[in-house]
Design a protein around this motif. Structure first.
Motif, short mmCIF file in Angstrom:
data_model
loop_
_atom_site.label_atom_id
_atom_site.label_comp_id
_atom_site.label_asym_id
_atom_site.label_seq_id
_atom_site.Cartn_x
_atom_site.Cartn_y
_atom_site.Cartn_z
N PHE A 3 28.22 -20.96 10.79
CA PHE A 3 27.73 -22.39 11.33
C PHE A 3 28.64 -23.59 10.78
CE2 PHE A 3 23.72 -19.87 10.94
CZ PHE A 3 23.80 -19.32 12.32
N SER A 4 28.79 -24.51 11.67
CA SER A 4 29.73 -25.75 11.25
C SER A 4 28.81 -26.70 10.57
CB SER A 4 30.27 -26.39 12.41
OG SER A 4 29.45 -26.77 13.64
N ASP A 5 27.41 -26.95 10.96
CA ASP A 5 26.66 -27.66 10.64
C ASP A 5 25.33 -27.32 10.70
OD1 ASP A 5 26.06 -28.87 13.17
OD2 ASP A 5 27.66 -30.29 12.89
N MET A 6 24.24 -27.87 10.34
CA MET A 6 22.80 -27.66 10.42
C MET A 6 22.29 -27.80 12.09
SD MET A 6 19.89 -26.58 9.38
CE MET A 6 20.29 -26.62 7.87
N GLU A 7 22.93 -28.82 12.87
CA GLU A 7 22.52 -28.72 14.06
C GLU A 7 23.08 -27.55 14.89
OE1 GLU A 7 20.78 -31.21 15.33
OE2 GLU A 7 20.60 -31.90 13.31
N ASP A 8 24.43 -27.17 14.58
CA ASP A 8 24.90 -25.99 15.24
C ASP A 8 24.24 -24.67 14.84
OD1 ASP A 8 26.84 -24.34 16.46
OD2 ASP A 8 27.89 -23.88 14.29
N CYS A 9 23.82 -24.55 13.28
CA CYS A 9 22.84 -23.57 13.11
C CYS A 9 21.64 -23.47 13.96
CB CYS A 9 22.59 -23.89 11.53
SG CYS A 9 21.19 -22.74 10.93
N ILE A 10 21.05 -24.48 14.07
CA ILE A 10 19.62 -24.44 14.63
C ILE A 10 19.87 -24.21 16.23
CG2 ILE A 10 17.54 -25.82 15.13
CD1 ILE A 10 17.78 -25.24 12.38
N LYS A 11 20.83 -24.86 16.78
CA LYS A 11 21.10 -24.58 18.32
C LYS A 11 21.32 -23.01 18.56
CE LYS A 11 23.90 -26.18 22.05
NZ LYS A 11 25.10 -27.05 22.51
N ARG A 12 22.23 -22.46 17.80
CA ARG A 12 22.83 -21.01 18.15
C ARG A 12 21.51 -20.17 17.72
NH1 ARG A 12 28.78 -21.00 15.33
NH2 ARG A 12 28.45 -18.84 15.96
N ILE A 13 20.80 -20.28 16.73
CA ILE A 13 19.70 -19.45 16.38
C ILE A 13 18.59 -19.57 17.45
CG2 ILE A 13 17.90 -18.91 14.62
CD1 ILE A 13 19.66 -19.65 12.39
#
Length: 332
Positions: free
Chosen positions: A283-293
């Protein structure tokens, strides 16, 4: 072959390691403010053809043995990561000058990973440098493990009700795991859909008691319990400082989820085993983390898990690591 150690067994056990001391030989030494001086006489007094020494610029005796190769005539192989995890972004562009001087005097090097090996090969094209493909014991058993119960049955057995389970399995013994990102991810994901299995203890462990969807097992020493917990999980999630723990997770067929290496999120050298969207997600950042999971489906998880297990099965056995090491010993 003789194996010498400079740390005491008590020191290793206090650090949380289950030590088998059989066959190990303690070498007398002094450790002062990060520097190590160990006795060279036992190494020189025996009829060894090759000395395999730690590739660490603060080991004073190693420098002396390298500088006197012309006198004692022994082959010297340096063994280490070949880079500092804490200074990784800088040293991947410009390798440490002290490590460079050490390798210049040595006959070759065992480096943990392909990425750093290629860097040193470009710098010393005529030097015997090999990547070991760092792994851990027992991976063959992990790869072959199939639980007696289904994933749903295992979750019921351990009281886990969420549909998607993320697992963290590492010791909380340093501040670089980025447990702040772990806690933020727990807070932001749907608590009815996502559950978290936590294995590990340590001084830097957060308090998970406020989360009803977190199942904290602490330090787990029962192998069967640990196998079952890996089997019931969907994803392995460790935000930072990923190391050999991801090899264990991959062996059990779990895709690895972590954050991109940067100045704030340090990653160990095993990080390069992860290929984004192939055997895990970076993940590039937290927003990317939450979205992809939140948007991942079961079929995609299983596909990435198969890729993770195949990597371990094909390249990360202990036998493979030994063969790689042996390939440059004594020109054999």
């Amino acid at each position: 072959m003789d194996v010498y150690v400079y740390n005491s067994m008590n020191c290793a056990q206090q650090s949380g390691f289950n030590v088998d001391a059989d066959g190990l030989i303690y070498i007398s030494n002094r450790q002062i403010k990060g520097f190590l001086v160990y006795s060279p006489w036992v190494l020189l007094g025996r009829k060894y053809d090759t000395l395999v020494l730690m590739w660490h610029f603060a080991h004073i005796t190693t420098w002396l043995l390298l500088l006197t190769k012309w006198f004692h005539g022994k082959e010297i192989i340096l063994w280490g990561q070949g880079i500092s995890v804490k200074r990784y972004l800088r040293e991947e562009k410009k390798p440490n000058i002290l490590l460079r001087w050490m390798l210049a005097m040595a006959d070759g090097a065992w480096v943990y990973m392909e990425k750093e090996t290629e860097q040193w090969k470009r710098m010393f094209p005529g030097k015997s440098v090999v990547a070991l493909n760092n792994t851990l014991s027992g991976v063959d058993e992990m790869v072959d493990f199939r639980p007696d119960m289904t994933k749903d049955e295992l979750r019921k057995e351990y009281g886990i009700k969420e549909r998607v389970v993320l697992m963290f399995c590492a010791r909380f013994t340093n501040p670089f795991r980025r447990t702040d990102l772990l806690v933020e991810t727990i807070r932001r994901l749907d608590k009815d859909r996502f559950g978290f299995v936590i294995i590990g203890d340590g001084d830097y462990k957060p308090d998970f008691s406020e989360f009803g969807n977190v199942y904290d097992f602490g330090a787990v020493y029962d192998k069967e319990v640990k196998k079952n917990l890996f089997a019931l999980a969907d994803l392995y999630f460790q935000p930072g400082w990923v190391g050999l723990s991801i090899v264990e997770a991959m062996a059990y067929g779990k895709p690895i989820c972590t954050f991109r290496r940067n100045n704030d999120t340090l990653q160990c050298v095993e990080y390069s085993y992860i290929v984004d969207e192939v055997n895990g997600m970076i993940f590039s950042d937290m927003e990317d983390c939450i979205k992809r999971i939140e948007n991942i489906d079961v079929a995609r998880i299983e596909q990435m898990g198969t890729e993770a297990r195949n990597l371990v099965k094909g390249s990360l056995s202990v036998c493979n690591m030994v063969d790689n090491a042996y390939s440059i010993l004594g020109g054999k």
